[in-house]
Design a protein around this motif. Structure first.
Motif, PDB file in Angstrom:
ATOM      1  N   UNK A 147      -5.305   6.768   8.924  1.00 32.50           N
ATOM      2  CA  UNK A 147      -5.712   7.753   7.976  1.00 32.50           C
ATOM      3  C   UNK A 147      -4.576   8.323   7.297  1.00 32.50           C
ATOM      4  N   UNK A 148      -3.480   7.912   7.235  1.00 33.23           N
ATOM      5  CA  UNK A 148      -2.296   8.374   6.576  1.00 33.23           C
ATOM      6  C   UNK A 148      -1.791   7.566   5.416  1.00 33.23           C
ATOM      7  N   UNK A 149      -0.963   8.162   4.676  1.00 35.71           N
ATOM      8  CA  UNK A 149      -0.218   7.381   3.595  1.00 35.71           C
ATOM      9  C   UNK A 149       0.675   6.208   4.281  1.00 35.71           C
ATOM     10  N   UNK A 150       1.076   6.604   5.411  1.00 39.48           N
ATOM     11  CA  UNK A 150       1.914   5.423   6.027  1.00 39.48           C
ATOM     12  C   UNK A 150       1.188   4.086   6.256  1.00 39.48           C
ATOM     13  N   UNK A 151      -0.072   4.603   6.987  1.00 42.77           N
ATOM     14  CA  UNK A 151      -1.063   3.731   7.315  1.00 42.77           C
ATOM     15  C   UNK A 151      -1.624   2.515   6.073  1.00 42.77           C
ATOM     16  N   UNK A 152      -1.740   3.308   5.002  1.00 43.13           N
ATOM     17  CA  UNK A 152      -2.138   2.622   3.661  1.00 43.13           C
ATOM     18  C   UNK A 152      -0.882   1.731   3.347  1.00 43.13           C
ATOM     19  N   UNK A 153       0.192   2.557   3.207  1.00 45.14           N
ATOM     20  CA  UNK A 153       1.534   1.511   2.918  1.00 45.14           C
ATOM     21  C   UNK A 153       1.653   0.114   3.702  1.00 45.14           C
ATOM     22  N   UNK A 154       1.276   0.517   5.000  1.00 47.40           N
ATOM     23  CA  UNK A 154       1.751  -0.679   5.896  1.00 47.40           C
ATOM     24  C   UNK A 154       0.489  -1.649   5.202  1.00 47.40           C
ATOM     25  N   UNK A 155      -0.875  -1.164   5.145  1.00 46.88           N
ATOM     26  CA  UNK A 155      -1.906  -2.387   4.949  1.00 46.88           C
ATOM     27  C   UNK A 155      -1.534  -2.974   3.641  1.00 46.88           C
ATOM     28  N   UNK A 156      -1.283  -2.345   2.874  1.00 50.63           N
ATOM     29  CA  UNK A 156      -0.875  -2.665   1.542  1.00 50.63           C
ATOM     30  C   UNK A 156       0.230  -3.675   1.322  1.00 50.63           C
ATOM     31  N   UNK A 157       1.352  -3.364   2.218  1.00 51.60           N
ATOM     32  CA  UNK A 157       2.529  -4.227   2.180  1.00 51.60           C
ATOM     33  C   UNK A 157       2.046  -5.528   2.878  1.00 51.60           C
ATOM     34  N   UNK A 158       1.111  -5.422   3.891  1.00 57.46           N
ATOM     35  CA  UNK A 158       0.606  -6.737   4.495  1.00 57.46           C
ATOM     36  C   UNK A 158      -0.232  -7.627   3.503  1.00 57.46           C
TER      37      UNK A 158
END
Length: 562
Positions: A147-158
């Protein structure tokens, strides 16, 4: 007569895209100029910029748009860093192993985004894999990675890393071995050769990959919803909420237009900057890239280490979430978010296969995928012949239009099609879904079938003609058998793309017409029971089996050949 064959063969797919892709995009533009929402009002009214003014003046909307753009830039940089070593590894792989290695890209690419996002959750959860591994060496757990921007960035990168890798792979594999031999004969080490030869020659691929990843990342909402947990908002989430929940189509359309224009501006800026580094594309002389002598030893030492670390990170990012989903499907936990293996069970599979919970959604997905796949093949085959055998004026521009749905925001298409179906009530919702899914499949089907048509042996057709075979007999007895592998591969890929599509499908599903991925996504945002992992594991296994079948008739690394 022959000069009309190409345009005639290109007409069906062009007409389909005009109606199901260009028309919704035009409707989005018109809706964005409505002063206020009126679901039952006319489409064409006096234009107003009220929606754009509200977005700019409202701190919340302006902040979300700004954060989304920064998030898209971050994801683009991450995918470029991770994509280069993976694409380079694939391009240098011996041909006999390259097809199998390409599965590393294709399995995640053809697995729906909800499944992959669930895997990222298992990776970053407080009791997830990362905290479990770091705990073994005494590092305190990081309990707030989700639930952070970093988590969203990792998911979108994947999710979008495969698109970057495919774009880079196109250029890296076409670099002549003689160029490498020349660099090696001049004393360049592999690391220096990559920086001075492979990197400059791959800039066109980097340009294409960056544009596609940025456009998709800034309009994505599925991964952002699951990994952001309503604490991180993106423009794609706002578009979905305004269009579906608040019935404010003009505001949703204005947001979609802003992101589309932002994406196009990024594409123009990216092309301008990278084209300045590639003067040879315009026939201008260029200076070779040089590296200061003092830094060469450092590059020779660190280059291979960094490259291998990034390659390992990209492989883990692509495959590990899928493995975690499969493991979690056997985990005896009350909720899917509860990480850590508590015991082996098959009850989630029993719920999926015998309780009938997902049966209706599954058959809707199957009917939709089969119909969309058949329509897409019927449209793509004549287009492939037009491209491969009947060149005509404007063919390059038309091909760009055919491939455009792959890179423009799908949320915008969804908003436009939703409004179109409200106007034309006579059109069944299922047909609207088919129209959208076909345009998702078309870019892949056209590129794959064009390669297959170019590979046909014309001598066989000429021999059959000299023996008196009519054009119809030649088509069914010579051409179609030759195209069978390509048609089979395109059909499987099209089926998987349609079966796993959720981004734009969410706009058009109804209570009686919900697809399986949308059903899983809906449940994941509320209860997130482990049954979602069980059905996701089944989908992953199904994708792997389908790719194995495809691999028997066509090399997997040719599925994206252009």
């Amino acid at each position: 007569m022959n000069r009309w064959i190409g345009p005639a063969l290109a007409a069906p797919v062009t007409l389909w895209l005009l109606l199901s892709f260009a028309a919704p995009m035009f409707v989005v533009l018109v809706l964005s100029l409505h002063e206020y929402p009126d679901p039952f009002g006319p489409l064409f009214i006096t234009p107003s910029i009220a929606q754009f003014r509200d977005i700019v003046s409202d701190g919340f909307y302006f902040g979300v748009v700004s954060e989304t753009i920064l998030l898209g830039l971050g994801v683009t940089v991450i995918t470029a860093l991770l994509g280069y070593p993976l694409a380079h590894w694939l391009a240098r792989m011996p041909v006999k192993y390259r097809a199998a290695a390409f599965a590393v890209i294709l399995i995640p690419l053809l697995t729906n985004v909800v499944v992959r996002s669930l895997g990222i959750i298992l990776l970053l959860a407080p009791e997830g894999l990362i905290n479990s591994v770091t705990g073994l060496i005494g590092i305190p757990p990081a309990r707030y990675m989700l639930f952070t921007h970093g988590a969203v960035a990792v998911a979108l990168a994947q999710v979008f890393l495969p698109f970057m890798v495919l774009a880079l792979y196109d250029n890296l594999q076409n670099t002549s071995p003689r160029v490498h031999e020349a660099a090696q004969s001049l004393g360049a080490s592999p690391a220096v050769r990559f920086l001075t030869v492979d990197l400059p020659l791959s800039l066109p691929g980097l340009r294409s990959g960056a544009v596609i990843v940025f456009l998709m990342a800034t309009t994505a909402y599925v991964s952002a919803s699951l990994l952001g947990g309503k604490k991180v908002w993106t423009t794609g989430m706002l578009v979905l909420q305004e269009a579906i929940k608040n019935l404010n189509a003009p505001l949703a359309a204005a947001l979609a237009i802003i992101m589309t224009v932002t994406g196009l501006a990024f594409a123009a800026l990216c092309a301008y900057l990278l084209n300045r580094l590639m003067p040879w594309l315009k026939g201008k002389p260029s200076n070779p890239w040089s590296i200061p002598r003092w830094i060469v030893p450092v590059i020779n030492i660190l280059g291979p280490i960094v490259s291998k670390l990034l390659l390992a990170a990209s492989l883990l990012l692509l495959l590990l979430p899928l493995v975690l989903v499969c493991i979690q499907s056997f985990n005896d936990v009350p909720q899917a978010t509860a990480s850590g293996f508590r015991g082996f069970t098959l009850k989630w599979y029993e719920a999926v296969f015998f309780a009938g919970t997902y049966a209706d959604a599954f058959w809707v997905s199957v009917r939709l995928a089969v119909t969309s796949m058949l329509v897409a093949l019927a449209l793509s085959l004549p287009a492939a012949f037009a491209l491969a055998r009947y060149p005509f004026k404007g063919r390059s521009a038309l091909l760009t239009f055919w491939l455009l749905p792959m890179s423009l925001p799908h949320v915008a298409i969804g908003v436009g099609m939703l409004r179109l179906l409200q106007i034309y009530l006579i059109i069944p919702p299922f047909l609207g879904l088919v129209a959208i899914h076909v345009i998702v499949i078309l870019p892949f089907a056209i590129t794959l079938l064009t390669t297959s048509v170019m590979g046909l042996d014309r001598a066989q057709e000429e021999a059959a003609a000299s023996l008196g075979a009519s054009p119809v007999r030649r088509f069914f007895l010579i051409i179609m058998p030759g195209l069978a592998p390509g048609l089979f591969a395109a059909g499987i890929v099209g089926f998987l793309l349609s079966f796993g599509e959720v981004t734009v499908t969410s706009f058009l599903t109804t209570a009686r017409l919900t697809t399986l991925p949308v059903r899983i996504y809906s449940e994941s945002t509320f209860s997130l029971e482990p049954t979602a992992h069980a059905i996701s594991a089944v989908l992953i296994v199904f994708t792997v089996i389908a790719l194995v079948l495809v691999g028997r008739v066509v090399r997997l690394d040719r599925l994206y050949a252009r």
